[in-house]
Design an enzyme around this catalytic site. Structure first.
Site, mmCIF file in Angstrom:
data_model
loop_
_atom_site.group_PDB
_atom_site.id
_atom_site.type_symbol
_atom_site.label_atom_id
_atom_site.label_comp_id
_atom_site.label_asym_id
_atom_site.label_seq_id
_atom_site.Cartn_x
_atom_site.Cartn_y
_atom_site.Cartn_z
ATOM 1 N N SER A 1 -27.571 9.475 -35.260
ATOM 2 C CA SER A 1 -28.489 9.899 -36.320
ATOM 3 C C SER A 1 -28.621 11.410 -36.405
ATOM 4 O O SER A 1 -29.260 11.921 -37.305
ATOM 5 C CB SER A 1 -29.855 9.234 -36.155
ATOM 6 O OG SER A 1 -30.571 9.824 -35.120
ATOM 7 N N LYS B 1 -39.699 9.832 -37.670
ATOM 8 C CA LYS B 1 -39.098 11.158 -37.543
ATOM 9 C C LYS B 1 -39.829 12.176 -38.412
ATOM 10 O O LYS B 1 -40.091 13.310 -37.986
ATOM 11 C CB LYS B 1 -37.616 11.097 -37.922
ATOM 12 C CG LYS B 1 -36.778 10.395 -36.871
ATOM 13 C CD LYS B 1 -35.361 10.143 -37.364
ATOM 14 C CE LYS B 1 -34.526 9.493 -36.269
ATOM 15 N NZ LYS B 1 -33.210 9.053 -36.772
#
Lengths: 174, 174, 174, 174, 174, 174
Positions: free
Chosen positions: E103, E146
């Site tokens: 990611s 996030k």
């Protein structure tokens, strides 16, 4: 072993690239010192220092570290202007049980320098002691057993009066 | 095995880069010596000494150490002026069980020197013995079984009166 | 498998760098011989002999040893004057179970020589046999099962009368 | 996954160095085929074929073997006169579970050739099939699930009438 | 950690070769996003992309795969005419727990391009997203955590109104 | 150990390529700080930074990561125009228990720079602190124990009034 010639060791004369190292075998009440012939072969090449014991998986981490410290010392001392172009292999001859610890690193360095410079080493002198990247001697353990071990071999092979042991100054007790 | 031609071994004539090595198989009351054909192929290249047994994971630490000692001897003896430019592969032919110990290191060196110099080796002579980085012979174990093993093969193949065994002088008992 | 075209194998015609090797599958009462197409690709490069089975972790120690013996033979035979500049990859096509033993080492060498020299190999002939660093053939096991295995494939693909098997002379029983 | 755009796959148009491979996921009653985008980046260098899955420890032995067979094919076909000077990296994009088997080796070769030659590949065609060192197609398993898997993705993305699948001729059942 | 200056992170200004990456720590109900400073050092050399986490055994397979995909993208984009002569090391600063997943691969690529081109990156923007060998962005998981994680750090360091997050377009939900 | 000269450490004078690093030994109530002499040998060569602890398998992942970050910093700072041609070996002298963590990375960098530039370091100052690829200092743990540890050694060796410790500014508590 030492008296029947099974184990090749010299306690007289001079040899290039050969030295008597001192290791401790066993532990506690029954530990004793066993001298080992260390040899170095140095020749043209680019492989640098070859620790044969490491290549053969008979070397412990601390022995490996000791040999790499020798390599750092060598570069520091001799390769400031141009790279070392050298192959040199270090081995404990007739040692079948593996080696660990850094108590032979100064000894290995002396054999290496002897081999490179073709300067002979007195076989009547056995050596023990660790070394750092600056070439300073560091103390080691089991000094009494090591001295006794070499004495025993010399007695078997023949005492000449010239035989002795080099130990780190920190290990000297007055 | 030796009498039906299954195992390729010569006990007469001369060959380059081939030698009869002696290994001990089994243990205690029933141990016996088994001769092994060791071959070396040397040619142009830069790989140095290739221990095929090691590459194939059929070599123990002490055999590896022995081959690296040969390599150190070779450099010490022949590479003082310029680097060795050589590839040479050493193998125990038809050995399917792996090899350990250094009792064949002198034997391997002789086959290597024979291959490099193209000087033939008498196949009537089998060899056993360890070697150090200075080329000095070191004693090994199981000498009687090894001699008997080669004798047995020669008897099967045909005794010529020229056959014999080279063993370390330290192993000779008078 | 052989009759429905799942497994690619030729038992007629000629091909460069391709050969029918013979392996034994299974054991004891139910063992049978399974022919395998071995191919070699050789081309410009410096990688030497690539044993694809080894790189893919599908090769046992004894197969690895066999391929390194081929490599020693190659150097001994063709690299006395200048180094080999060659990349050649050897593989058992459509073999999903891994390979061990040295019973295909002569077969692999023939495919390699065919590829390098661009000389075709008759696909009607299957080959088994071990080889040493001098190029001498060594006997192998399971010869009957291997012959039967190739015969079975030929029968399925069509018997031509030209088909046969090369086996080590030591395996011939009269 | 395919309909919400999470998984990047094209079933129309043309792209260089990209191809739709077909893998089987799951087993038995519930196995289904999952198309995977395979990409190849080829550029100047000397590293040869880089199997990214292998480097990342997400590749099984048989997939590794397949990629090395592609490499052998490449050398055989294009490096007879001078060595390949090429770096090319192959990867299964967005595959997080690892890959094994050789059923994508032909697919990987097509993407590689497309990348090297800068010739686009129709994304409407998905490909499955193993390949040997001579470039011959070998059959693979799970062909029905793979076809259904690609059909399902195409239906989600939009059927164009141009979409189809290339499978090994040995897998065609009439 | 972020408010007492223990963890070095900038949320204002511009820096070359530095970027705020977003990782998810923990799982389920209590998972939260932790921003990480990723730095790249690029300089003359031939080592290519050095994934420091991999060298230090703190990188999982999927992170390794991601960095190798960046390497493939780099070669594809910049090395069509001549080989890349570059060393660049990528690291997650002050990350002591290891890293996995892909990611951050787009984030790592941006830091790499910034370092090579000496173009500064706004530290007010944090980035998450996977990338393939063609430079296409792929969606990732845990996007909300996030974003919240970076918001929390910005609030502690001082909200400027310029701060924000770049996420894959596939992760945008309207 | 420090008072009987067993452990070689200087707390006065200046030395090139040598520094006093601070490590924490033990844990909890009985943890204490142990100063370590770190030495660097730098010389002509192409091997780059050699982490001797790593080579000897006495280094943990986080220490390895720290040394690689130093290497990235070095390249970033000094190799923008031409590649570094340097070999430098870093070691914790007389450390027999292995090393982990990044709390000595700034310390190691200072010894490295001292060795390369031949600029001496005051041995009266011990250093602790982590560093990132941009040369920014990062805080570390156990600062009090480390200061006390160095104080204890200085007291044994002789307090001069010039002795002190460099710690990360983030670890300073006012």
């Amino acid at each position: 072993m030492f008296d029947d010639g099974t184990y090749l060791i010299d306690v007289e004369g001079e040899k290039v690239g050969e030295i008597n190292g001192l290791a401790v075998v066993g532990s506690g009440q029954y530990s004793f010192g066993k001298p080992s012939k260390i040899t170095v072969s140095s020749y043209r090449g680019k492989a640098g220092l070859i620790n044969i014991e490491r290549e053969a998986r008979t070397s412990g981490s601390l022995h490996d570290k000791g040999v790499m410290i020798i390599s750092g010392y060598l570069g520091h001392t001799f390769a400031q202007d141009k790279p070392l172009a050298l192959t040199a292999s270090i081995v404990f001859e007739q040692l079948y049980s593996g080696v660990d610890g850094d108590s032979a690193s100064s000894t290995e360095l002396y054999a290496l320098l002897s081999s490179i410079a073709e300067v002979p080493i007195k076989q009547s002198i056995a050596v023990t002691g660790s070394i750092n990247q600056r070439g300073e001697i560091q103390p080691i353990g089991g000094v009494n057993e090591k001295i006794e071990g070499f004495y025993r071999v010399c007695r078997l092979k023949g005492l000449t009066g010239d035989q002795g042991v080099i130990i780190p100054h920190q290990n000297v007790q007055t």
